[in-house]
Design a protein around this motif. Structure first.
Motif, mmCIF file in Angstrom:
data_model
loop_
_atom_site.group_PDB
_atom_site.id
_atom_site.type_symbol
_atom_site.label_atom_id
_atom_site.label_comp_id
_atom_site.label_asym_id
_atom_site.label_seq_id
_atom_site.Cartn_x
_atom_site.Cartn_y
_atom_site.Cartn_z
ATOM 1 N N MET A 1 39.840 56.253 -15.149
ATOM 2 C CA MET A 1 40.665 55.614 -16.157
ATOM 3 C C MET A 1 42.107 55.663 -15.771
ATOM 4 S SD MET A 1 41.073 57.338 -19.871
ATOM 5 C CE MET A 1 42.323 56.845 -20.983
ATOM 6 N N ARG A 3 44.036 58.098 -16.967
ATOM 7 C CA ARG A 3 44.745 58.367 -18.209
ATOM 8 C C ARG A 3 45.910 59.266 -17.921
ATOM 9 N NH1 ARG A 3 39.604 57.719 -19.021
ATOM 10 N NH2 ARG A 3 39.124 59.613 -17.931
ATOM 11 N N ASP A 91 31.997 59.925 -20.088
ATOM 12 C CA ASP A 91 32.923 58.899 -19.622
ATOM 13 C C ASP A 91 32.186 57.559 -19.539
ATOM 14 O OD1 ASP A 91 34.826 57.363 -17.996
ATOM 15 O OD2 ASP A 91 35.832 59.262 -17.719
ATOM 16 N N ALA A 144 33.896 57.678 -13.108
ATOM 17 C CA ALA A 144 34.185 56.854 -14.277
ATOM 18 C C ALA A 144 32.967 55.990 -14.604
ATOM 19 C CB ALA A 144 35.434 56.018 -14.029
ATOM 20 N N TRP A 190 37.322 51.735 -10.732
ATOM 21 C CA TRP A 190 36.999 52.332 -12.032
ATOM 22 C C TRP A 190 35.595 52.008 -12.537
ATOM 23 C CZ3 TRP A 190 35.821 51.712 -17.231
ATOM 24 C CH2 TRP A 190 36.079 52.820 -18.044
ATOM 25 N N HIS A 239 39.961 47.760 -15.982
ATOM 26 C CA HIS A 239 39.059 48.893 -16.177
ATOM 27 C C HIS A 239 37.619 48.393 -16.324
ATOM 28 C CE1 HIS A 239 42.674 51.303 -16.497
ATOM 29 N NE2 HIS A 239 41.922 52.389 -16.564
ATOM 30 N N MET A 315 38.886 49.997 -22.655
ATOM 31 C CA MET A 315 38.229 50.686 -21.552
ATOM 32 C C MET A 315 36.934 49.948 -21.188
ATOM 33 S SD MET A 315 40.461 53.015 -20.966
ATOM 34 C CE MET A 315 39.563 53.912 -19.732
ATOM 35 N N TYR A 331 40.361 52.506 -26.562
ATOM 36 C CA TYR A 331 40.799 53.908 -26.517
ATOM 37 C C TYR A 331 42.054 54.160 -27.351
ATOM 38 C CZ TYR A 331 41.926 58.456 -24.393
ATOM 39 O OH TYR A 331 42.209 59.783 -24.178
ATOM 40 N N ILE A 364 35.480 55.666 -24.419
ATOM 41 C CA ILE A 364 35.660 55.211 -23.046
ATOM 42 C C ILE A 364 34.683 54.094 -22.684
ATOM 43 C CG2 ILE A 364 35.475 55.901 -20.620
ATOM 44 C CD1 ILE A 364 37.960 56.868 -21.869
ATOM 45 N N SER A 365 33.446 54.190 -23.171
ATOM 46 C CA SER A 365 32.424 53.213 -22.781
ATOM 47 C C SER A 365 31.567 52.831 -23.977
ATOM 48 C CB SER A 365 31.524 53.772 -21.674
ATOM 49 O OG SER A 365 32.270 54.064 -20.517
ATOM 50 N N TYR A 380 35.559 60.229 -25.117
ATOM 51 C CA TYR A 380 36.241 61.140 -24.208
ATOM 52 C C TYR A 380 37.034 62.194 -24.977
ATOM 53 C CZ TYR A 380 38.713 62.807 -20.106
ATOM 54 O OH TYR A 380 39.190 63.602 -19.095
ATOM 55 N N THR A 415 42.176 65.627 -17.147
ATOM 56 C CA THR A 415 41.421 64.667 -16.355
ATOM 57 C C THR A 415 41.613 64.995 -14.881
ATOM 58 O OG1 THR A 415 43.274 63.118 -16.493
ATOM 59 C CG2 THR A 415 41.497 62.838 -18.075
#
Length: 433
Positions: A1, A3, A91, A144, A190, A239, A315, A331, A364-365, A380, A415
């Protein structure tokens, strides 16, 4: 990511150093110094002092010598205290409804966790995975995006901030095992999305602001078949992505920041053709739609972007071709936003899942399960993944929760901790990620 989270706490080096070993308890770390260790160090110092007194010089080998620097105290020295998250952090997320599997990547402990599709409940207890991949042989770093190939019974994951590779494992892989194959990727790749009928995979690359398409079975340093990259593409820190074979499109979630990246290493094929320098820029977050067979600096077919969209650090994404919808893990405001697949411009989502009752924290997903009419979200911000009815909207409770730690277990937010600084005014440690 990639981040960039600032945490007013400590150094994660201890966790990185000890990897899969059991993390000592706070009481262990605060105990009195080991007398044996002190004796050993004292003897080493005495030996060095004796050598110095006899005129011996630490010259040969210089900084490459084992005894450099002179009179240094080294060895395995436990820290006074440490702050580290010993639990996995979800993630990437991929669903295989044919074999009833859910595969999630863990960026914190560098592992892959596989659960039964019906896993999870509303209890406070952790949910046990049916399979995991973890250990030095697996070569998993800050992983990721993940993808699954039900036909060949393989799953893929992308090393993002370290490793610069995609690893592929078979369904039978378990524990500390080597990947079935690996593909070297540009730095900060990613997400990965499979086009099974074309036998191709698409990779989003953050720092190169690009999408590269490879043969599905590419290995080693195989070059991409084609790459979508350039100022006209409107790819700005891409992403999550989805390879839509049905409509010949690659759909990508973009954070919005853009900069021209110079090479990190001799093998950075997508970042060496920098040409004339151009200043970086910030754009609104967006979802772009490119022709899947496109190559080079091609503009998107259409773009979802604007204040009404509510997109904020989008994301992972997933596409429901049966109902012509796109789900986005947003996110920035801990929400899931669902758009029409054909939307363009400053379009409002058709529904939004957001609020305290949803238990969505730093998503995140996402993954859409049309077969069982469910929507999965990987968080996350805590140690959970949450499952909703596919058409859920508003501040609604999840159907069930998959936990990888006991309820209310805090997470550090680390992270890829790369430095630490002490703020004496506020008496805190600042850790950029």
């Amino acid at each position: 990511m990639s981040r960039r989270i600032t945490v007013p706490i400590v150094v994660a080096a201890f966790l990185l150093l000890f990897g899969g070993r059991q993390i000592p308890r706070a009481s262990d770390l605060s105990r009195a110094p080991d007398p044996d260790l002190e004796t050993m160090l004292a003897e080493d110092c005495d030996d060095d002092a004796a050598q110095a007194a006899q005129g011996e010089k630490f010259v040969e080998g210089g900084v490459l010598a084992d005894n450099w620097p002179p009179n240094a105290v080294g060895g395995l020295i436990p820290p006074l205290r440490s702050v580290a998250d010993p639990f996995p952090t979800f993630d990437g997320l991929a669903l295989d409804t044919e074999n009833d599997r859910v595969i999630m990547s863990d960026e914190n402990r560098h592992s892959i966790l596989v659960y039964d599709r019906t896993a999870g409940d509303l209890s406070n207890d952790p949910t046990e995975p049916v399979q995991f991949i973890f250990g030095p042989k697996a070569q998993l770093g800050y992983i990721a995006g993940v993808e699954v190939d039900p036909k060949r019974k393989e799953f893929y994951t992308v090393n993002n901030d370290s490793g610069d590779r995609m690893t592929v494992f078979s369904y039978g892989a378990h524990g500390n095992v080597q990947p079935k194959r690996m593909l070297t990727l540009p730095h900060q790749s990613w997400d990965v999305s499979l086009a099974p009928n074309r036998d191709e995979i698409a990779i989003s690359i953050q720092q190169a602001n690009a999408i590269s398409i490879f043969h599905r079975d590419a290995t080693g340093r195989d070059a991409p078949i084609r790459t979508i990259r350039g100022l006209a593409t409107e790819l700005h820190d891409p992403h999550g992505l989805y390879f839509d074979e049905t409509h010949n499109e690659i759909i990508t979630a973009n954070h919005g920041n853009w900069t021209q990246i110079r090479p990190y290493s001799p093998y950075d094929p997508l970042t060496t053709d920098v040409g004339e320098y151009k200043a970086g820029a910030f754009h609104p977050s967006s979802i772009t739609f490119h022709a899947a067979d496109g190559d080079g600096d091609r503009p998107p077919r259409r773009t979802i972007q604007g204040g009404v969209t509510g997109l904020n650090w989008p994301m992972g994404i997933d596409v429901d071709l049966s109902h012509d919808e796109i789900a986005v893990a947003n996110y920035g405001d801990s929400s899931v936003r669902v758009f029409r697949r054909t939307d363009s411009g400053n379009a409002a989502p058709v529904r939004v899942i957001r609020g305290a009752a949803t238990a969505i924290v730093g998503p995140i997903s996402v993954a859409i399960d049309t077969k069982n009419d469910e929507l999965w979200v990987a968080n996350y911000g805590d140690h959970t993944a949450v499952v909703f009815p596919r058409t859920a909207t508003g501040n609604v409770k999840p159907k069930r929760i998959v936990r990888n730690a006991p309820v209310n277990t805090p997470t550090c937010g680390f992270t890829n901790a790369s430095a630490a600084a002490y703020d004496s005014k506020r008496d805190v440690l600042l850790v950029p990620n």
